[in-house]
Design an enzyme around this catalytic site. Structure first.
Site, PDB file in Angstrom:
ATOM      1  N   ARG A 107       0.809  -1.221   0.000  1.00  0.00           N
ATOM      2  CA  ARG A 107       0.000   0.000   0.000  1.00  0.00           C
ATOM      3  C   ARG A 107       0.847   1.278   0.000  1.00  0.00           C
ATOM      4  NH1 ARG A 107      -2.766  -4.090   2.018  1.00  0.00           N
ATOM      5  NH2 ARG A 107      -0.690  -4.555   2.796  1.00  0.00           N
ATOM      6  N   THR A 108       1.782   1.357   0.940  1.00  0.00           N
ATOM      7  CA  THR A 108       2.520   2.616   1.115  1.00  0.00           C
ATOM      8  C   THR A 108       3.366   2.904  -0.114  1.00  0.00           C
ATOM      9  OG1 THR A 108       2.622   2.000   3.437  1.00  0.00           O
ATOM     10  CG2 THR A 108       3.985   3.849   2.756  1.00  0.00           C
TER      11      THR A 108
ATOM     12  N   HIS B 221       4.655   5.766  11.595  1.00  0.00           N
ATOM     13  CA  HIS B 221       4.242   5.615  10.198  1.00  0.00           C
ATOM     14  C   HIS B 221       3.303   6.801   9.944  1.00  0.00           C
ATOM     15  CE1 HIS B 221       3.104   4.021   6.435  1.00  0.00           C
ATOM     16  NE2 HIS B 221       2.735   2.802   6.761  1.00  0.00           N
TER      17      HIS B 221
ATOM     18  N   LYS C 212      25.454  -6.182  -1.132  1.00  0.00           N
ATOM     19  CA  LYS C 212      26.933  -6.216  -1.114  1.00  0.00           C
ATOM     20  C   LYS C 212      27.486  -5.472   0.097  1.00  0.00           C
ATOM     21  CE  LYS C 212      26.778  -5.916  -6.132  1.00  0.00           C
ATOM     22  NZ  LYS C 212      26.955  -4.942  -7.206  1.00  0.00           N
TER      23      LYS C 212
ATOM     24  N   ARG D  39      11.348   3.747   3.878  1.00  0.00           N
ATOM     25  CA  ARG D  39      10.843   2.761   4.850  1.00  0.00           C
ATOM     26  C   ARG D  39      12.030   1.934   5.301  1.00  0.00           C
ATOM     27  NH1 ARG D  39       5.657  -1.151   4.761  1.00  0.00           N
ATOM     28  NH2 ARG D  39       4.737   0.846   5.322  1.00  0.00           N
TER      29      ARG D  39
HETATM   30  N1   CP Z   1      -0.324  -0.122   5.923  1.00  0.00           N
HETATM   31  C1   CP Z   1       0.874  -0.358   5.369  1.00  0.00           C
HETATM   32  O1   CP Z   1       1.896   0.277   5.703  1.00  0.00           O
HETATM   33  O2   CP Z   1       0.858  -1.336   4.415  1.00  0.00           O
HETATM   34  P1   CP Z   1       2.119  -1.773   3.557  1.00  0.00           P
HETATM   35  O3   CP Z   1       3.096  -2.426   4.500  1.00  0.00           O
HETATM   36  O4   CP Z   1       1.595  -2.730   2.520  1.00  0.00           O
HETATM   37  O5   CP Z   1       2.726  -0.548   2.954  1.00  0.00           O
END
Ligand code: CP
Length: 311
Positions: free
Chosen positions: A58-59, A136, A86, A108
């Protein structure tokens, strides 16, 4: 209001006004996404890199789509198939990406603080797409946006978050944002998965789900992180589902609150399929709103103020 932040690292440091300004900006972009031509020129000439050191559906996709809808150029990086294998460090990798004249980095990472670490060391704008157990922020914002569509007045709204609070960056971002906006937040989960002294953030804590659902308008289930089972945090999936899973009869009894989940879901564990796919579920609305919210975050951190509505 003028949004003065160059980075979005967490919701803890944002004021209520800044949070609401992002949500109001997202509402304008949400209208753009309903048009036949779902594009504005706001970030033309800007390059956005999605650097994902952890899995995401999603993100990652919604940041990519958000950047494209703003007419930015995008590139993506993931650890699989890259020189991270590496032994290249995070900072070296991102500095190399930045050297290609990338303007914004969406990161991320499994380490809490990774986004802050980069923001101090690179010139590009940094957007936190989830760092360890820390925050998040865009998930917290899109959740708030989704709640606000149904309940425009957040002050006094009762919201319950159920699950593994201790390891959840989603819970943390939601707590900061909801409490700042005046919502009354209850956390519910096994005591092994409840952070010590979390009440200091202004929330209420219980490990009884029925109690947590009393007079609640919104309930948010968190993903059970199966890897925690091995740490002895939880007795078994079946026991967890029986004690903390969102089931239809429980929610009927609680007056049918809105149901949210950040995804990905463990159907039949933290949420029954009947609830996830039922009439009170906002789960796909959350995903839909995520694109508009991420457009707003990219636009505002880049320094945007007036939105040109032409393509
Ligand atoms: N909600 C969320 O962060 O989903 P993803 O890990 O798929 O990005």
């Amino acid at each position: 209001m003028i949004f003065r932040r160059r980075h979005l690292l967490g919701l803890e440091e944002l004021s209520r006004e800044e949070i609401l300004h992002i949500l109001d900006t997202a509402r304008t972009f949400r209208e753009v996404l309903d048009r036949p031509v779902k594009k504005v020129p706001s970030l033309r000439g800007v390059t956005v890199c999605n650097a994902f050191y952890e899995a995401s559906t999603r993100t990652r996709l919604s940041f990519e789509l958000a950047a494209k809808r703003l007419s930015a150029d995008t590139l993506s990086f993931s650890t699989t198939g890259s020189s991270v294998a590496k032994g290249e460090t995070l900072l070296d990798t991102i500095r190399n990406i930045e050297a290609m004249r990338v303007d914004m980095v969406v990161i991320r990472h499994s380490s809490s603080g990774a986004a802050h670490y980069l923001a101090k060391r690179i010139k590009a704008r940094v957007i936190n797409a989830g760092d360890g157990f820390h925050e998040h922020p865009t998930q917290g914002l899109l959740d708030l946006y989704t709640i606000r569509e149904r309940f425009p007045e957040l002050n006094g709204l009762r919201v319950t978050i159920v699950g593994d609070i201790a390891h959840s960056r989603v819970a943390r971002s939601n707590i900061w944002a909801l409490v700042k906006c005046g919502a009354r937040v209850t956390l519910c989960g096994p005591s092994t998965l409840m952070p010590a002294e979390i009440e200091r953030t202004g929330v209420r804590v219980t490990n009884r789900l029925e109690e947590a659902l009393e007079e609640v308008q919104v309930v948010m289930a968190l993903r059970v992180q199966r890897e925690r089972m091995e740490g002895g945090y939880l007795p078994s999936m079946r026991e967890y589902a029986r004690t903390f899973g969102l089931r239809s009869e429980l929610l009927q009894k609680a007056g049918r609150p809105l149901v949210m989940h950040p995804g990905p879901m463990n159907r039949g564990v933290e949420i029954d399929p009947e609830v996830a796919d039922g009439p009170d579920s906002m789960i796909l609305d959350q995903v839909q709103n995520g694109v508009a919210v991420r457009m707003a975050v990219l636009f505002l951190t880049w320094g945007g103020s007036e939105i040109e509505m032409g393509a």
